[in-house]
Design an enzyme around this catalytic site. Structure first.
Site, mmCIF file in Angstrom:
data_model
loop_
_atom_site.group_PDB
_atom_site.id
_atom_site.type_symbol
_atom_site.label_atom_id
_atom_site.label_comp_id
_atom_site.label_asym_id
_atom_site.label_seq_id
_atom_site.Cartn_x
_atom_site.Cartn_y
_atom_site.Cartn_z
ATOM 1 N N GLN A 13 0.929 -1.160 0.033
ATOM 2 C CA GLN A 13 -0.190 0.133 0.219
ATOM 3 C C GLN A 13 0.858 1.484 -0.043
ATOM 4 O O GLN A 13 0.984 2.278 -1.033
ATOM 5 C CB GLN A 13 -0.908 0.092 1.151
ATOM 6 C CG GLN A 13 -2.054 1.381 1.029
ATOM 7 C CD GLN A 13 -2.976 1.119 2.201
ATOM 8 O OE1 GLN A 13 -1.917 0.955 2.866
ATOM 9 N NE2 GLN A 13 -3.531 1.954 2.434
ATOM 10 N N ASP A 35 10.023 -6.308 -4.570
ATOM 11 C CA ASP A 35 8.491 -7.216 -3.700
ATOM 12 C C ASP A 35 9.199 -8.585 -4.368
ATOM 13 O O ASP A 35 10.175 -9.131 -5.120
ATOM 14 C CB ASP A 35 7.986 -6.465 -4.063
ATOM 15 C CG ASP A 35 6.222 -7.394 -2.977
ATOM 16 O OD1 ASP A 35 6.585 -5.483 -2.586
ATOM 17 O OD2 ASP A 35 6.555 -7.785 -2.630
ATOM 18 N N ARG A 37 6.900 -10.433 -5.078
ATOM 19 C CA ARG A 37 5.816 -10.765 -5.976
ATOM 20 C C ARG A 37 5.923 -9.751 -6.926
ATOM 21 O O ARG A 37 6.695 -8.777 -7.533
ATOM 22 C CB ARG A 37 4.374 -10.943 -5.946
ATOM 23 C CG ARG A 37 4.285 -10.038 -5.065
ATOM 24 C CD ARG A 37 2.579 -9.887 -4.073
ATOM 25 N NE ARG A 37 2.336 -8.935 -3.066
ATOM 26 C CZ ARG A 37 1.786 -7.707 -3.422
ATOM 27 N NH1 ARG A 37 0.909 -7.701 -4.555
ATOM 28 N NH2 ARG A 37 1.297 -6.510 -2.451
ATOM 29 N N TYR A 143 2.167 -8.428 15.413
ATOM 30 C CA TYR A 143 2.549 -7.366 14.779
ATOM 31 C C TYR A 143 2.912 -5.576 15.811
ATOM 32 O O TYR A 143 4.675 -5.451 15.575
ATOM 33 C CB TYR A 143 1.231 -6.229 14.040
ATOM 34 C CG TYR A 143 1.864 -5.571 13.345
ATOM 35 C CD1 TYR A 143 3.174 -5.458 12.317
ATOM 36 C CD2 TYR A 143 1.567 -3.953 13.442
ATOM 37 C CE1 TYR A 143 2.556 -3.746 11.475
ATOM 38 C CE2 TYR A 143 1.344 -2.793 12.496
ATOM 39 C CZ TYR A 143 2.369 -3.299 11.575
ATOM 40 O OH TYR A 143 2.626 -1.595 11.339
HETATM 41 N N1 SER Z 1 -2.799 -0.116 9.471
HETATM 42 C C1 SER Z 1 -1.760 -0.870 10.269
HETATM 43 C C2 SER Z 1 -2.676 -2.120 11.218
HETATM 44 O O1 SER Z 1 -3.697 -2.113 11.083
HETATM 45 C C3 SER Z 1 -1.529 -0.824 11.600
HETATM 46 O O2 SER Z 1 -0.177 0.301 11.422
HETATM 47 O O3 SER Z 1 -2.157 -2.944 10.940
#
Ligand code: SER
Length: 315
Positions: A13, A35, A37, A143
């Site tokens: 993105q 990348d 891909r 994350y």
């Molecule tokens: N936009 C990201 C997510 O929603 C947050 O850094 O994982």
């Protein structure tokens, strides 16, 4: 020969728009997109492209040597919602790719790195409103844990090995050119697509979930501005808070209804609600403003206008 820029994760993105912007600025041939891909036709045709796995040190090193790469933008990562499903894959991708570029810089093979962090570094015990640059950080997502660890390593490499690494904590990012993938803030992009396609949207977050968000043009401008700032101005080498606007799903729905009165919104929160509930509602980005002159331009209504008008023109 002019030194080149390498973008890892150029199909994502942010990577897609960053690649196009850097090519417009520096010339196509000096900005190498890569990348795991193949990229969209648009991106593939606009300049050099390499198939590259960001977790493979030798492969990145080869490309760095071949093109005489000076700067690396590491945009490859697994986002919050997908990372909850594949924790070890997320950890391996998010951390190994970072170590690869940090170590290339430590070995003096590249001289500057951009690596994005996220609002996901914060957690339930962080002040939610106007979240300070320095706050309690107890991320509760895979994350968020990877991004917080990454921040610590960036600062460590800067202090120990003089690695010029720069970073911002992106909020949720909204763009019409590329879809996000696997994030918790993705609803704020999907909603515009659905508004135009079907006139309704079923939101996976509750109507009052307020999150920090940003229009992509602001995010790209921030990234390039930070990278162009004199090194001595940058006091923070973990990652800068970066703010622009904050809104709830109900507020986006209202801004769409102001232009499309028949747009209908429903709410069906899923596992992503818990992720969103652990993140800040708004961000104090005064350090970015002071150190490198950050100033956002797009608010919610401007974003809605851009999204609906541009998506509306697509075939
Ligand atoms: N936009 C990201 C997510 O929603 C947050 O850094 O994982």
């Amino acid at each position: 020969m002019q030194k080149s820029i390498l973008i890892l994760g150029a199909c994502g993105q942010i990577g897609t728009e960053l690649t196009m912007e850097l090519r417009a600025k520096h010339g196509s041939e000096t900005v190498i997109a890569s990348d795991i891909r193949e990229a969209s036709e648009n991106l593939m045709e606009s300049g050099p492209f390499e198939l590259l796995d960001a977790t493979n040190y030798e492969a990145i090193e080869d490309v760095v040597m071949h093109y005489e790469i000076d700067e690396v933008y590491l945009m490859a990562a697994m986002l919050s919602a997908t990372a909850e499903k594949f924790p070890m894959r997320a950890w391996n991708l998010n951390m190994n790719s970072l170590f690869n570029v940090l170590n290339l810089a430590k070995e003096k093979k590249i001289s500057k790195i951009f690596w994005p962090s996220s609002i996901a570094v914060f957690g339930l015990n962080t002040p939610k409103e106007n979240t300070p640059q320095h706050a309690i950080m107890e991320p509760s997502t895979v994350y968020g844990i990877s991004k917080q660890s990454g921040e610590r390593w960036c600062e460590y490499y800067f202090k120990k090995f003089d690695v010029d690494v720069r970073s911002v904590r992106y909020p949720g990012l909204i763009s019409w050119k590329t879809m996000p993938g696997g994030g918790t803030t993705d609803y704020a992009v999907e909603i515009y697509h659905k508004a135009l396609e079907t006139g309704e949207y079923n939101c996976f977050l509750s109507e009052d979930t307020k999150l920090p968000m940003m229009y992509m043009d602001d995010a790209i401008r921030a990234t390039i501005k930070l990278m162009e700032s004199p090194s001595e101005n940058l006091k923070i080498r973990s990652s800068y808070n970066l703010g622009s606007m904050s809104f709830t799903p109900a507020e986006v729905a209202n801004s769409i209804q102001a232009r499309m009165p028949n747009f209908k919104m429903a709410y069906e929160p899923d596992f992503r609600q818990q992720i969103a509930d652990s993140w800040p509602s708004s961000i104090d980005d005064s350090a970015a403003k002071t150190d490198w002159g950050w100033e956002p331009r797009f608010d919610l209504n401007a974003t809605t206008k851009e999204m609906l008008e541009n998506l509306g023109k697509l075939p």
